[in-house]
Design a protein around this motif. Structure first.
Motif, PDB file in Angstrom:
ATOM      1  N   ASP A  46       0.807  -1.219   0.000  1.00 55.02           N
ATOM      2  CA  ASP A  46       0.000   0.000   0.000  1.00 55.02           C
ATOM      3  C   ASP A  46       0.842   1.271   0.000  1.00 55.02           C
ATOM      4  O   ASP A  46       0.368   2.328  -0.436  1.00 55.02           O
ATOM      5  CB  ASP A  46      -0.922   0.025   1.225  1.00 55.02           C
ATOM      6  N   GLU A  76      -0.456 -13.741   1.414  1.00 57.25           N
ATOM      7  CA  GLU A  76      -1.552 -12.827   1.721  1.00 57.25           C
ATOM      8  C   GLU A  76      -1.044 -11.575   2.436  1.00 57.25           C
ATOM      9  O   GLU A  76      -1.408 -10.447   2.085  1.00 57.25           O
ATOM     10  CB  GLU A  76      -2.595 -13.527   2.593  1.00 57.25           C
ATOM     11  N   THR A 102       1.184  -9.370  -0.101  1.00 59.37           N
ATOM     12  CA  THR A 102       0.587  -8.832  -1.330  1.00 59.37           C
ATOM     13  C   THR A 102      -0.709  -8.066  -1.124  1.00 59.37           C
ATOM     14  O   THR A 102      -1.130  -7.301  -1.991  1.00 59.37           O
ATOM     15  CB  THR A 102       0.320  -9.951  -2.358  1.00 59.37           C
ATOM     16  N   THR A 103      -1.360  -8.253   0.029  1.00 54.25           N
ATOM     17  CA  THR A 103      -2.632  -7.564   0.259  1.00 54.25           C
ATOM     18  C   THR A 103      -2.568  -6.518   1.365  1.00 54.25           C
ATOM     19  O   THR A 103      -3.500  -5.733   1.534  1.00 54.25           O
ATOM     20  CB  THR A 103      -3.748  -8.561   0.637  1.00 54.25           C
ATOM     21  N   ARG A 138      -2.931  -6.944   4.409  1.00 49.74           N
ATOM     22  CA  ARG A 138      -4.008  -7.207   5.368  1.00 49.74           C
ATOM     23  C   ARG A 138      -3.584  -6.859   6.789  1.00 49.74           C
ATOM     24  O   ARG A 138      -2.438  -7.110   7.194  1.00 49.74           O
ATOM     25  CB  ARG A 138      -4.410  -8.681   5.309  1.00 49.74           C
TER      26      ARG A 138
END
Length: 223
Positions: free
Chosen positions: A129, A153, A156-157, A159
């Motif tokens: 981000d 996860e 790449t995200t 979270r």
């Protein structure tokens, strides 16, 4: 600044009561504390804790943007801190009472175990981000300490994992109420003080040999 205390056989490294970002002076202070823990004799373990809203918010980007010419050496120093913790010849437990983000999250992964607050606070790798790619050393550390699916996860995200979800994903070992974070970490560390010594250091160094080699690459740490 970080402070180091000892409670019988357990050293407690308190990272501070602010965002605990990796300012060069902060990194040096943590390194000095690890030196003291490592040179001590007899049964011992280490709990790394903090006070306030954050455990650590990662790299000191404000300092880094103001000292762009020092970027290479700064990354080398951060990598070395990760390597020191990952191979420290004592059991290490991160007591995550607050937000644990970016390089702070990676620092937590360099510990043997993690205890996290269950009800509030997040563990997060936000690099996707904020447009800052992981270095080869950082990627190697994360891949070595998380399952492939969780690493994918998380990386790449970006979270944000609460304590319960972090425990379910095996990012942390235990999620407990706020008041129990530090006592639980201390109890776990105390139960393993007898493991300290050269044999444990050798086991860790061989277990994470490839990660440590990558983290200690001073020539091309940025890939």
């Amino acid at each position: 600044m970080p402070t180091l205390d000892r409670h019988e056989n357990v050293f407690v490294l308190d990272l501070g009561d602010g965002e605990n970002r990796f300012h060069p002076d902060w990194v040096t202070a943590v390194g000095a504390a690890l030196d003291e823990v490592e040179k001590a004799e007899g049964p011992r373990a280490l709990v790394t804790a903090a006070t306030g809203k954050f455990w650590s918010n990662g790299l000191d980007l404000e300092w880094l943007f103001a000292h762009a010419d020092a970027y290479h050496d700064y990354v080398v120093s951060v990598h070395e801190l990760f390597a020191r913790l990952l191979s420290l010849p004592v059991t290490t437990v991160a007591a995550l009472q607050g937000h644990t983000f970016a390089a702070g999250a990676m620092l937590s992964l360099a510990h043997d175990f993690r205890v996290m607050r269950a009800d509030r606070g997040y563990w997060c790798l936000p690099e996707a981000d904020i447009d800052i790619p992981f270095t080869p050393g950082m990627s190697a550390l994360i891949r070595a300490r998380l399952t492939p699916q969780t690493a994918h996860e998380a990386m790449t995200t970006a979270r944000r994992y609460g304590g319960v979800d972090a425990a379910a994903a095996s990012i942390v070992d235990r999620a407990v109420p706020e008041a129990e974070v530090r006592p639980t970490a201390l109890s776990l560390a105390e139960s393993l003080t007898g493991k300290a010594g050269d044999t444990l250091g050798t086991i860790k160094s061989r277990l994470y040999a490839e990660v440590l080699t990558t983290l200690r690459d001073r020539t091309n740490p940025l890939g």
